[in-house]
Write an enzyme that holds these catalytic residues in place. Structure first.
Site, PDB file in Angstrom:
ATOM      1  N   ASP A  30       0.851  -1.191   0.000  1.00 22.51           N
ATOM      2  CA  ASP A  30       0.000   0.000   0.000  1.00 22.51           C
ATOM      3  C   ASP A  30       0.888   1.243   0.000  1.00 22.51           C
ATOM      4  O   ASP A  30       1.910   1.300   0.693  1.00 22.51           O
ATOM      5  CB  ASP A  30      -0.909   0.002   1.239  1.00 22.51           C
ATOM      6  CG  ASP A  30      -2.062   0.971   1.085  1.00 22.51           C
ATOM      7  OD1 ASP A  30      -3.207   0.509   0.944  1.00 22.51           O
ATOM      8  OD2 ASP A  30      -1.813   2.199   1.096  1.00 22.51           O
ATOM      9  N   ILE A  31       0.492   2.244  -0.762  1.00 21.87           N
ATOM     10  CA  ILE A  31       1.287   3.469  -0.889  1.00 21.87           C
ATOM     11  C   ILE A  31       1.243   4.314   0.391  1.00 21.87           C
ATOM     12  O   ILE A  31       2.130   5.136   0.627  1.00 21.87           O
ATOM     13  CB  ILE A  31       0.792   4.288  -2.120  1.00 21.87           C
ATOM     14  CG1 ILE A  31       1.889   5.190  -2.643  1.00 21.87           C
ATOM     15  CG2 ILE A  31      -0.488   5.047  -1.806  1.00 21.87           C
ATOM     16  CD1 ILE A  31       1.583   5.821  -3.988  1.00 21.87           C
ATOM     17  N   VAL A  96     -10.997   3.058  -3.692  1.00 18.89           N
ATOM     18  CA  VAL A  96     -10.649   2.520  -5.015  1.00 18.89           C
ATOM     19  C   VAL A  96     -11.668   1.436  -5.347  1.00 18.89           C
ATOM     20  O   VAL A  96     -11.814   0.450  -4.608  1.00 18.89           O
ATOM     21  CB  VAL A  96      -9.217   1.941  -5.033  1.00 18.89           C
ATOM     22  CG1 VAL A  96      -8.903   1.389  -6.421  1.00 18.89           C
ATOM     23  CG2 VAL A  96      -8.190   3.014  -4.640  1.00 18.89           C
ATOM     24  N   HIS A 100     -10.499  -5.223  -3.334  1.00 18.33           N
ATOM     25  CA  HIS A 100      -9.156  -5.529  -2.849  1.00 18.33           C
ATOM     26  C   HIS A 100      -9.235  -5.936  -1.392  1.00 18.33           C
ATOM     27  O   HIS A 100     -10.102  -5.486  -0.642  1.00 18.33           O
ATOM     28  CB  HIS A 100      -8.219  -4.333  -3.026  1.00 18.33           C
ATOM     29  CG  HIS A 100      -8.777  -3.046  -2.519  1.00 18.33           C
ATOM     30  ND1 HIS A 100      -9.684  -2.292  -3.236  1.00 18.33           N
ATOM     31  CD2 HIS A 100      -8.573  -2.379  -1.362  1.00 18.33           C
ATOM     32  CE1 HIS A 100     -10.005  -1.224  -2.543  1.00 18.33           C
ATOM     33  NE2 HIS A 100      -9.347  -1.246  -1.390  1.00 18.33           N
TER      34      HIS A 100
HETATM   35  P1  AMP Z   1      -9.824   1.442   0.195  1.00 17.15           P
HETATM   36  O1  AMP Z   1      -9.885   2.736   0.972  1.00 17.15           O
HETATM   37  O2  AMP Z   1     -10.282   0.233   0.946  1.00 17.15           O
HETATM   38  O3  AMP Z   1     -10.499   1.574  -1.155  1.00 17.15           O
HETATM   39  O4  AMP Z   1      -8.277   1.188  -0.061  1.00 17.15           O
HETATM   40  C1  AMP Z   1      -7.559   1.775  -1.092  1.00 17.15           C
HETATM   41  C2  AMP Z   1      -6.111   1.646  -0.726  1.00 17.15           C
HETATM   42  O5  AMP Z   1      -5.326   1.846  -1.869  1.00 17.15           O
HETATM   43  C3  AMP Z   1      -5.661   2.696   0.311  1.00 17.15           C
HETATM   44  O6  AMP Z   1      -5.126   2.035   1.463  1.00 17.15           O
HETATM   45  C4  AMP Z   1      -4.595   3.489  -0.430  1.00 17.15           C
HETATM   46  O7  AMP Z   1      -3.527   3.907   0.384  1.00 17.15           O
HETATM   47  C5  AMP Z   1      -4.155   2.499  -1.501  1.00 17.15           C
HETATM   48  N1  AMP Z   1      -3.577   3.115  -2.689  1.00 17.15           N
HETATM   49  C6  AMP Z   1      -4.040   4.201  -3.358  1.00 17.15           C
HETATM   50  N2  AMP Z   1      -3.251   4.461  -4.418  1.00 17.15           N
HETATM   51  C7  AMP Z   1      -2.265   3.515  -4.410  1.00 17.15           C
HETATM   52  C8  AMP Z   1      -1.132   3.261  -5.233  1.00 17.15           C
HETATM   53  N3  AMP Z   1      -0.851   4.020  -6.305  1.00 17.15           N
HETATM   54  N4  AMP Z   1      -0.333   2.223  -4.926  1.00 17.15           N
HETATM   55  C9  AMP Z   1      -0.601   1.454  -3.838  1.00 17.15           C
HETATM   56  N5  AMP Z   1      -1.659   1.639  -3.038  1.00 17.15           N
HETATM   57  C10 AMP Z   1      -2.477   2.653  -3.308  1.00 17.15           C
END
Ligand code: AMP
Ligand code: ZN
Length: 114
Positions: A30-31, A96, A100
């Site tokens: 995760d970023i 997102v 996931h």
């Molecule tokens: P959610 O809030 O459950 O939809 O989780 C989305 C996750 O994606 C969050 O924990 C973000 O930090 C992660 N995220 C967003 N953009 C990226 C990226 N480019 N690379 C890796 N993780 C990401």
């Protein structure tokens, strides 16, 4: 899905620290990690939310869970423990819209989660 962030990561259009890839799923760091280990596991197929899962996705969801357990074990969290989370829509904070699984580990995790 052309505008989907996780489809772009799957296709290599956006970089990510990939940990695991197989014919069904992809795992990457995760970023914005919320724990020392914070890994995102996605199915290669685009499914927007948990609400869109059907009986056809049973194997896919099981696959994600088994892959998450594998990553957790590889990172040394099997005994200490870890949390697997799938957020769905607004109240859970989904940001997102490609389903996931979050793998969180490496610190005590509060319950209830807030
Ligand atoms: P959610 O809030 O459950 O939809 O989780 C989305 C996750 O994606 C969050 O924990 C973000 O930090 C992660 N995220 C967003 N953009 C990226 C990226 N480019 N690379 C890796 N993780 C990401
Ligand atoms: Zn997608």
């Amino acid at each position: 899905m052309p505008d989907c962030l996780f489809c772009k990561i799957r296709d290599g259009k956006i970089p990510a620290k990939v940990i695991h890839r197989d014919d069904t799923c992809l795992a990457f760091d995760d970023i914005n990690p919320q724990a020392p280990t914070h890994v995102i596991l996605i199915p290669l197929v685009h499914v927007e939310t948990v609400n869109d899962l059907t009986s056809e996705h049973r194997e896919l969801v099981g696959h994600l869970t088994v892959a998450a357990a594998k990553v957790a074990k590889e990172r040394g969290h099997a005994d200490g423990g870890y949390r697997l989370v799938m957020n769905c829509n607004r109240d859970a904070g989904q940001t997102v819209f490609h389903i996931h699984l979050h793998l969180l580990a490496g610190r005590p995790l509060l319950w209830p989660p807030g």
